[in-house]
Design a protein around this motif. Structure first.
Motif, short mmCIF file in Angstrom:
data_model
loop_
_atom_site.label_atom_id
_atom_site.label_comp_id
_atom_site.label_asym_id
_atom_site.label_seq_id
_atom_site.Cartn_x
_atom_site.Cartn_y
_atom_site.Cartn_z
N THR A 105 1.06 -1.37 0.13
CA THR A 105 0.42 -0.17 0.03
C THR A 105 0.71 1.24 0.10
N ARG A 106 2.47 1.30 0.19
CA ARG A 106 2.98 2.43 0.33
C ARG A 106 4.40 1.63 -0.73
N HIS A 107 5.27 2.73 -0.94
CA HIS A 107 6.72 2.18 -1.46
C HIS A 107 7.35 2.09 -0.16
N ILE A 108 8.25 0.43 0.15
CA ILE A 108 8.85 0.14 1.38
C ILE A 108 10.54 0.85 0.14
N GLU A 109 11.19 1.05 0.50
CA GLU A 109 12.84 1.00 0.22
C GLU A 109 13.31 -0.31 0.86
N TYR A 110 14.24 -0.89 0.78
CA TYR A 110 14.84 -2.44 1.68
C TYR A 110 15.67 -2.24 2.23
N GLY A 111 16.64 -1.18 1.96
CA GLY A 111 18.19 -1.06 2.47
C GLY A 111 19.09 -0.99 2.05
N LEU A 112 20.39 -0.25 1.81
CA LEU A 112 21.17 0.25 0.89
C LEU A 112 22.30 -1.35 0.89
N HIS A 113 22.21 -1.68 -0.45
CA HIS A 113 23.27 -3.14 0.19
C HIS A 113 23.75 -3.28 -1.37
N VAL A 114 25.43 -3.95 -1.10
CA VAL A 114 25.65 -4.89 -2.89
C VAL A 114 25.54 -5.92 -2.77
N ASP A 115 25.23 -6.46 -3.49
CA ASP A 115 24.81 -8.05 -3.92
C ASP A 115 25.90 -9.34 -3.68
N THR A 116 26.95 -8.76 -4.36
CA THR A 116 28.62 -9.31 -3.90
C THR A 116 29.70 -8.55 -3.69
N GLN A 117 30.58 -8.96 -2.79
CA GLN A 117 32.11 -8.35 -2.08
C GLN A 117 33.43 -8.51 -3.47
N ARG A 118 32.73 -9.31 -4.22
CA ARG A 118 34.02 -9.87 -5.88
C ARG A 118 34.34 -9.24 -6.22
N ARG A 119 35.06 -8.69 -6.65
CA ARG A 119 36.65 -7.48 -7.26
C ARG A 119 35.91 -7.25 -8.47
N GLY A 120 36.30 -6.34 -8.96
CA GLY A 120 35.56 -6.27 -10.70
C GLY A 120 34.47 -6.65 -11.51
N ALA A 121 33.18 -7.59 -10.25
CA ALA A 121 31.62 -7.81 -10.72
C ALA A 121 30.83 -6.61 -10.80
N LEU A 122 29.85 -6.75 -12.13
CA LEU A 122 29.14 -6.30 -12.42
C LEU A 122 27.85 -6.88 -11.69
N THR A 123 26.61 -5.34 -11.62
CA THR A 123 25.25 -6.62 -11.34
C THR A 123 24.07 -6.09 -12.29
N ALA A 124 23.38 -7.21 -12.10
CA ALA A 124 22.57 -6.41 -13.37
C ALA A 124 21.16 -6.15 -12.99
N ILE A 125 19.99 -5.67 -13.43
CA ILE A 125 19.05 -6.23 -12.92
C ILE A 125 17.92 -5.73 -13.99
N TYR A 126 17.00 -7.20 -14.18
CA TYR A 126 16.51 -7.10 -15.59
C TYR A 126 14.85 -6.87 -14.88
N TYR A 127 14.82 -6.03 -15.36
CA TYR A 127 13.00 -5.66 -15.18
C TYR A 127 12.10 -6.38 -16.17
N LEU A 128 10.80 -7.77 -15.44
CA LEU A 128 10.23 -8.25 -16.21
C LEU A 128 8.95 -7.94 -15.91
N ASN A 129 8.27 -6.42 -15.05
CA ASN A 129 6.83 -6.36 -15.73
C ASN A 129 7.08 -4.93 -15.37
N THR A 130 6.60 -4.34 -15.62
CA THR A 130 6.34 -2.65 -15.40
C THR A 130 5.11 -2.13 -13.99
N ASN A 131 6.01 -1.58 -13.34
CA ASN A 131 5.11 -0.94 -11.99
C ASN A 131 5.94 -0.18 -11.76
N ASN A 132 5.02 0.77 -10.14
CA ASN A 132 5.74 2.03 -9.79
C ASN A 132 7.15 2.06 -9.42
N GLY A 133 7.79 0.37 -8.78
CA GLY A 133 9.04 0.23 -7.75
C GLY A 133 9.78 0.51 -8.81
N TYR A 134 11.21 0.72 -7.73
CA TYR A 134 11.86 0.77 -8.66
C TYR A 134 13.41 0.32 -7.83
#
Length: 180
Positions: free
Chosen positions: A96-125
């Protein structure tokens, strides 16, 4: 990569629709999981739940592959010749409201990339520590250096926010697609 790079209409409409249909089918397996491990001030434990599907994990020289890995093959092929560290699908329920879950990194692996692929359109971000906000738009991909702290935010206008999270090492070893 210190600045998130956004690509819209990454896959063909048919490839995206097929991936989404497979994921939304009643036969597709999900597990319940915490969104983030640990304590995040102001985050109610009941809001820290989502459904997930782990497609792939490479940890401690061991590899896990989901029997459903082929579902995301068209997307993985876009990342050759990178080494996949992890591929995890997140289904975060609408709120019922936007919830921001907390700043984080997904991996500590040096030189790694993170990719996020959005499967549906919505007002999340996706929100980055510097204030950059990437809207959840179907068939959009955002790629950034894994050292950039970010958080997801729930949607309020759909039943769920669906994102595929990938962690990769650029140009290292065998191509992603050959790891199927």
């Amino acid at each position: 990569m210190n600045v998130p790079r956004i690509t819209d209409a990454l896959l063909s409409e048919d490839a995206h629709a097929a991936m989404l249909a497979a994921i939304e089918s009643h036969e597709f397996p999900w597990e319940q999981s915490a969104i983030l491990a640990g304590e995040f001030p102001g985050l109610d434990p009941q809001d820290n739940l989502q459904a997930v599907h782990g497609f792939y994990a490479w940890r401690n020289q061991r590899i896990y592959r989901s029997p459903h890995l082929a579902v995301i093959a068209p997307l993985l092929a876009r990342f050759e010749p990178m080494r996949l560290i992890k591929a995890k699908l997140n289904r975060t329920p609408g709120r019922t409201r936007h919830i921001e879950y907390g700043l984080h990194v997904d991996t500590q692996r040096r030189g790694a990339l993170t990719a996020i692929y959005y499967l549906n359109t919505n007002n999340g971000y996706t929100l980055f520590e510097d204030g950059t906000r990437v809207s959840s738009v179907a068939n959009r991909l955002v790629v950034f250096g894994a050292e950039l702290r970010h958080t997801g935010a729930s949607c309020t206008d759909a039943a769920a926010r669906l994102v595929l999270n990938l962690n990769l090492i650029p140009g290292a070893g065998e191509p992603v697609a050959s790891q199927r």
